[in-house]
Design a protein around this motif. Sequence first.
Motif, PDB file in Angstrom:
ATOM      1  N   PHE A  25       0.909  -1.320  -0.035  1.00 54.50           N
ATOM      2  CA  PHE A  25      -0.004   0.091   0.009  1.00 54.50           C
ATOM      3  C   PHE A  25       0.975   1.393   0.127  1.00 54.50           C
ATOM      4  O   PHE A  25       0.609   2.160  -0.704  1.00 54.50           O
ATOM      5  CB  PHE A  25      -0.883  -0.010   1.138  1.00 54.50           C
ATOM      6  N   VAL A  26       2.056   1.176   0.997  1.00 52.37           N
ATOM      7  CA  VAL A  26       2.881   2.489   0.857  1.00 52.37           C
ATOM      8  C   VAL A  26       3.464   2.700  -0.418  1.00 52.37           C
ATOM      9  O   VAL A  26       3.424   3.768  -0.934  1.00 52.37           O
ATOM     10  CB  VAL A  26       3.688   2.178   2.128  1.00 52.37           C
ATOM     11  N   PHE A  27       4.042   1.704  -0.923  1.00 60.52           N
ATOM     12  CA  PHE A  27       4.648   1.692  -2.277  1.00 60.52           C
ATOM     13  C   PHE A  27       3.894   2.229  -3.409  1.00 60.52           C
ATOM     14  O   PHE A  27       4.116   2.877  -4.226  1.00 60.52           O
ATOM     15  CB  PHE A  27       5.333   0.329  -2.756  1.00 60.52           C
ATOM     16  N   ASN A  28       2.509   1.559  -3.491  1.00 58.31           N
ATOM     17  CA  ASN A  28       1.429   1.997  -4.384  1.00 58.31           C
ATOM     18  C   ASN A  28       1.294   3.350  -4.416  1.00 58.31           C
ATOM     19  O   ASN A  28       0.986   4.154  -5.505  1.00 58.31           O
ATOM     20  CB  ASN A  28       0.333   1.187  -4.364  1.00 58.31           C
ATOM     21  N   GLN A  29       0.861   3.879  -3.319  1.00 55.64           N
ATOM     22  CA  GLN A  29       0.392   5.149  -2.998  1.00 55.64           C
ATOM     23  C   GLN A  29       1.531   6.213  -3.317  1.00 55.64           C
ATOM     24  O   GLN A  29       1.254   7.362  -3.784  1.00 55.64           O
ATOM     25  CB  GLN A  29      -0.115   5.491  -1.715  1.00 55.64           C
ATOM     26  N   GLY A  30       2.667   5.836  -3.098  1.00 51.26           N
ATOM     27  CA  GLY A  30       3.865   6.654  -3.487  1.00 51.26           C
ATOM     28  C   GLY A  30       3.965   6.833  -4.948  1.00 51.26           C
ATOM     29  O   GLY A  30       4.316   7.766  -5.420  1.00 51.26           O
ATOM     30  N   ILE A  44       3.929   8.855   7.366  1.00 47.89           N
ATOM     31  CA  ILE A  44       3.922   9.101   8.732  1.00 47.89           C
ATOM     32  C   ILE A  44       2.884   8.242   9.510  1.00 47.89           C
ATOM     33  O   ILE A  44       3.149   7.837  10.671  1.00 47.89           O
ATOM     34  CB  ILE A  44       3.696  10.753   8.829  1.00 47.89           C
ATOM     35  N   THR A  45       1.787   8.128   9.111  1.00 46.99           N
ATOM     36  CA  THR A  45       0.859   7.407   9.720  1.00 46.99           C
ATOM     37  C   THR A  45       1.284   6.070   9.873  1.00 46.99           C
ATOM     38  O   THR A  45       1.242   5.036  10.876  1.00 46.99           O
ATOM     39  CB  THR A  45      -0.538   7.130   8.881  1.00 46.99           C
ATOM     40  N   ALA A  46       2.015   5.405   8.902  1.00 51.12           N
ATOM     41  CA  ALA A  46       2.411   4.097   9.046  1.00 51.12           C
ATOM     42  C   ALA A  46       3.425   3.900  10.009  1.00 51.12           C
ATOM     43  O   ALA A  46       3.652   3.053  10.863  1.00 51.12           O
ATOM     44  CB  ALA A  46       2.791   3.341   7.811  1.00 51.12           C
ATOM     45  N   SER A  47       4.379   4.691  10.010  1.00 56.43           N
ATOM     46  CA  SER A  47       5.425   4.883  10.993  1.00 56.43           C
ATOM     47  C   SER A  47       5.100   5.017  12.397  1.00 56.43           C
ATOM     48  O   SER A  47       5.439   4.289  13.361  1.00 56.43           O
ATOM     49  CB  SER A  47       6.322   6.031  10.642  1.00 56.43           C
ATOM     50  N   VAL A  48       3.949   5.732  12.733  1.00 54.59           N
ATOM     51  CA  VAL A  48       3.428   6.157  13.888  1.00 54.59           C
ATOM     52  C   VAL A  48       2.654   4.834  14.452  1.00 54.59           C
ATOM     53  O   VAL A  48       2.854   4.532  15.879  1.00 54.59           O
ATOM     54  CB  VAL A  48       2.501   7.337  13.820  1.00 54.59           C
ATOM     55  N   CYS A  49       1.990   3.999  13.543  1.00 56.26           N
ATOM     56  CA  CYS A  49       1.290   2.867  13.893  1.00 56.26           C
ATOM     57  C   CYS A  49       2.296   1.922  14.360  1.00 56.26           C
ATOM     58  O   CYS A  49       2.017   1.124  15.361  1.00 56.26           O
ATOM     59  CB  CYS A  49       0.403   2.338  12.821  1.00 56.26           C
ATOM     60  N   ASP A  50       3.148   1.713  13.546  1.00 54.16           N
ATOM     61  CA  ASP A  50       4.482   0.946  13.825  1.00 54.16           C
ATOM     62  C   ASP A  50       5.289   1.254  15.303  1.00 54.16           C
ATOM     63  O   ASP A  50       5.492   0.466  15.980  1.00 54.16           O
ATOM     64  CB  ASP A  50       5.597   0.783  12.872  1.00 54.16           C
ATOM     65  N   TRP A 159      12.399   3.000   6.780  1.00 56.10           N
ATOM     66  CA  TRP A 159      11.632   2.233   5.746  1.00 56.10           C
ATOM     67  C   TRP A 159      10.639   2.640   4.975  1.00 56.10           C
ATOM     68  O   TRP A 159      10.457   2.683   3.648  1.00 56.10           O
ATOM     69  CB  TRP A 159      11.498   0.933   6.376  1.00 56.10           C
ATOM     70  N   PHE A 160       9.543   3.128   5.649  1.00 54.55           N
ATOM     71  CA  PHE A 160       8.312   3.547   5.148  1.00 54.55           C
ATOM     72  C   PHE A 160       8.590   4.855   4.298  1.00 54.55           C
ATOM     73  O   PHE A 160       8.162   4.901   3.144  1.00 54.55           O
ATOM     74  CB  PHE A 160       7.364   3.785   5.983  1.00 54.55           C
ATOM     75  N   HIS A 161       9.292   5.831   4.740  1.00 51.66           N
ATOM     76  CA  HIS A 161       9.700   6.994   3.863  1.00 51.66           C
ATOM     77  C   HIS A 161      10.337   6.554   2.422  1.00 51.66           C
ATOM     78  O   HIS A 161      10.330   7.135   1.371  1.00 51.66           O
ATOM     79  CB  HIS A 161      10.308   7.925   4.701  1.00 51.66           C
ATOM     80  N   GLY A 162      11.229   5.600   2.752  1.00 47.35           N
ATOM     81  CA  GLY A 162      12.234   5.302   1.452  1.00 47.35           C
ATOM     82  C   GLY A 162      11.462   4.384   0.595  1.00 47.35           C
ATOM     83  O   GLY A 162      11.485   4.456  -0.602  1.00 47.35           O
ATOM     84  N   LEU A 163      10.401   3.731   1.190  1.00 45.86           N
ATOM     85  CA  LEU A 163       9.583   2.741   0.333  1.00 45.86           C
ATOM     86  C   LEU A 163       8.538   3.580  -0.687  1.00 45.86           C
ATOM     87  O   LEU A 163       8.422   3.414  -1.739  1.00 45.86           O
ATOM     88  CB  LEU A 163       8.697   1.802   1.127  1.00 45.86           C
ATOM     89  N   ALA A 164       7.992   4.717  -0.098  1.00 50.65           N
ATOM     90  CA  ALA A 164       7.315   5.670  -0.813  1.00 50.65           C
ATOM     91  C   ALA A 164       8.109   6.237  -1.826  1.00 50.65           C
ATOM     92  O   ALA A 164       7.610   6.594  -2.923  1.00 50.65           O
ATOM     93  CB  ALA A 164       6.430   6.483   0.199  1.00 50.65           C
ATOM     94  N   LEU A 165       9.229   6.681  -1.343  1.00 51.77           N
ATOM     95  CA  LEU A 165      10.167   7.522  -2.557  1.00 51.77           C
ATOM     96  C   LEU A 165      10.488   6.231  -3.667  1.00 51.77           C
ATOM     97  O   LEU A 165      10.365   6.922  -4.731  1.00 51.77           O
ATOM     98  CB  LEU A 165      11.426   7.787  -1.783  1.00 51.77           C
TER      99      LEU A 165
END
Length: 204
Positions: A25-30, A44-50, A159-165
Amino acid sequence: MLHVVINAFLLALGLILPLGAQNVFVFNQGALQPRYVRALPITITASVCDTLLISLAVFGVSAIALGIAWIKISLISVGVLFLLYMGRVIWRSKPAAANGGQAEGLGARRQIALTASLSLLNPHAIMDAVGVIGTSALRYDGWDKLAFALTSIAVSWLWFHGLALAGRIAGKADPSGRFLVALNKSSALLMWGTAIYLALSLFE
């Protein structure tokens, strides 16, 4: 303390690397968002949840909750339904090139709601956090335990910020949109397959 940090880094990275519903989901939306900054609500939401899950796992609260059978069954049931829904959302989403130049990225509010739900209602993520990170943290006390938790959390944020990028770069490199359409279909099938697997686990 260095060995604690290294252990936490390798452990968190090993858990977060495999392709799963949250990563997809993160990759696709990125890839679908017209600009990287538009994907920040998701990352940010994914990171906060983790961060929340890791904190609960390290300090043992979630381990107590998952020890209660009806909570575990309820969690898996809700997770199955949500994965089925998310599979439908991803299946129908289209990159800009396949949609007349208009990307079908989600708005900020929906991004946050879906990302939070996908993160907090994901039985695999919760069980990994509790069963692996939480269990590994039991060997540490005091500052070592805090260092373990903070390192695991840092890995998640990076990870999540890099994945979206990475998704954004892939989206820009695919002017035809064919790769992203195929990725969406594959991602949806992965989510539906995960939902079926989790549903079958209820009968074990």
